[in-house]
Enzyme design. Structure first.
Site, PDB file in Angstrom:
ATOM      1  N   THR A  31       0.830  -1.480   0.178  1.00 19.09           N
ATOM      2  CA  THR A  31       0.051   0.021  -0.062  1.00 19.09           C
ATOM      3  C   THR A  31       0.961   1.301  -0.003  1.00 19.09           C
ATOM      4  OG1 THR A  31      -1.926  -1.064   1.077  1.00 19.09           O
ATOM      5  CG2 THR A  31      -1.771   1.228   1.297  1.00 19.09           C
ATOM      6  N   GLY A  32       0.263   2.276  -0.633  1.00 15.31           N
ATOM      7  CA  GLY A  32       1.248   3.572  -0.744  1.00 15.31           C
ATOM      8  C   GLY A  32       1.266   4.108  -2.085  1.00 15.31           C
ATOM      9  N   SER A  33       1.953   5.209  -1.924  1.00 16.73           N
ATOM     10  CA  SER A  33       2.141   5.794  -3.267  1.00 16.73           C
ATOM     11  C   SER A  33       3.362   5.064  -4.219  1.00 16.73           C
ATOM     12  CB  SER A  33       2.762   7.354  -3.206  1.00 16.73           C
ATOM     13  OG  SER A  33       3.773   7.424  -2.127  1.00 16.73           O
ATOM     14  N   ALA A  88       7.965   1.592   2.437  1.00 15.36           N
ATOM     15  CA  ALA A  88       8.210   1.734   3.986  1.00 15.36           C
ATOM     16  C   ALA A  88       8.430   3.241   4.200  1.00 15.36           C
ATOM     17  CB  ALA A  88       9.547   0.965   4.007  1.00 15.36           C
ATOM     18  N   GLU A 108      -0.495  -5.162   6.461  1.00 16.80           N
ATOM     19  CA  GLU A 108       0.772  -5.204   5.614  1.00 16.80           C
ATOM     20  C   GLU A 108       1.733  -6.315   6.683  1.00 16.80           C
ATOM     21  OE1 GLU A 108       1.124  -0.840   3.970  1.00 16.80           O
ATOM     22  OE2 GLU A 108       1.880  -1.284   5.913  1.00 16.80           O
TER      23      GLU A 108
END
Ligand code: A5P
Length: 243
Positions: A31-33, A88, A108
């Site tokens: 997950t994340g950009s 991270a 996660e």
């Protein structure tokens, strides 16, 4: 060539997919950009005929994956994942991590625990000498009694701030709150993790210790290096000699 942050995220995400994802695998989607670029690259592989089963670490990543035609399975439908690729927030020199600024730390960590190879992708801005020196440590807590949980967290030497979104407490995919715990630095992450985990009301903490199989780091000069490879090269030549 000097890459900006977005270009570095795309570069390292695509490199990780090329290096670690093979046809027929079960893959964990972070997950994340940075992870978003990885999911898009996996979408390309699927369009090109790869047969992949993917488990997502958040509703956001699941929605993106499905929109790209990726087969998303429930984590409990598979007995393990071959590889998970995730971002991270901080990476220390021994590949210990802080994760969870995107709010997905609980899923996660569950997905990472079910994974053979956890691959972390980041740009060099995420590198720190000591965890906690730039990012807060996210801790997911139950809503019930959360002020008491906050008090216990702060007794570990941090300022714990309830994460907000649009003037309301941020709610995780599992219906919990997050406290962002600001330490000056985290001197002994393994000890802190044990102390946090025994606090009643704590669901999960954002320390990912001895979890990463490899961390790929993108640099502004357009190169990507493997921290695992670099650590092996740094080992003294006689480290495996048994006397
Ligand atoms: C999500 O909860 C996080 O653990 C993300 O993996 C982390 O915040 C990295 O996100 P970016 O790639 O957006 O920096």
């Amino acid at each position: 060539m000097t890459l900006d942050a977005t270009a570095m995220k795309k570069l390292v995400a695509e490199e990780a997919v090329n290096k670690y994802v093979k046809d027929g695998m079960c893959v964990g989607l972070g997950t994340g950009s940075t992870a978003k670029f990885m999911i898009e690259k996996i979408g390309e592989l699927v369009k090109n005929g790869y047969d992949l089963s993917c488990a997502a670490t958040s509703v956001q990543s699941e929605d993106l994956a499905r929109s790209l035609g990726i087969k998303v399975v429930d984590i409990d439908e598979v007995d393990h994942l071959d590889v998970t690729i995730d971002g991270a927030d901080e990476v220390d020199p021994t590949m210990q991590l802080i994760k969870g600024l995107g709010g997905a730390l609980l899923r996660e960590k569950i997905v990472a625990a079910a994974t053979v190879k956890e691959i972390i992708i980041a740009d060099e801005s995420k590198l720190v000498e000591k965890l906690g020196s730039k990012a807060p440590l996210p801790v997911e807590v139950l809503k019930f009694g959360h002020e008491h949980t906050k008090f216990a967290l702060e007794r570990q030497g941090c300022e714990a701030v309830l994460r907000m979104k649009d003037d309301e407490p941020f709610i995780t995919d599992s219906g919990n709150y997050i406290y962002d715990c600001r330490f000056k630095e985290i001197a002994v992450p393994f000890a802190l993790e044990m102390k946090i985990d025994v606090i009643p009301g704590v669901v999960e903490n954002g320390l990912f210790l001895n979890t990463a199989h490899d961390v790929l780091i993108a640099k502004t000069d357009g190169s990507v290096y493997s921290m695992a490879d670099a650590l092996i090269k740094e080992r003294p030549a006689d480290i495996n000699v048994i006397n």
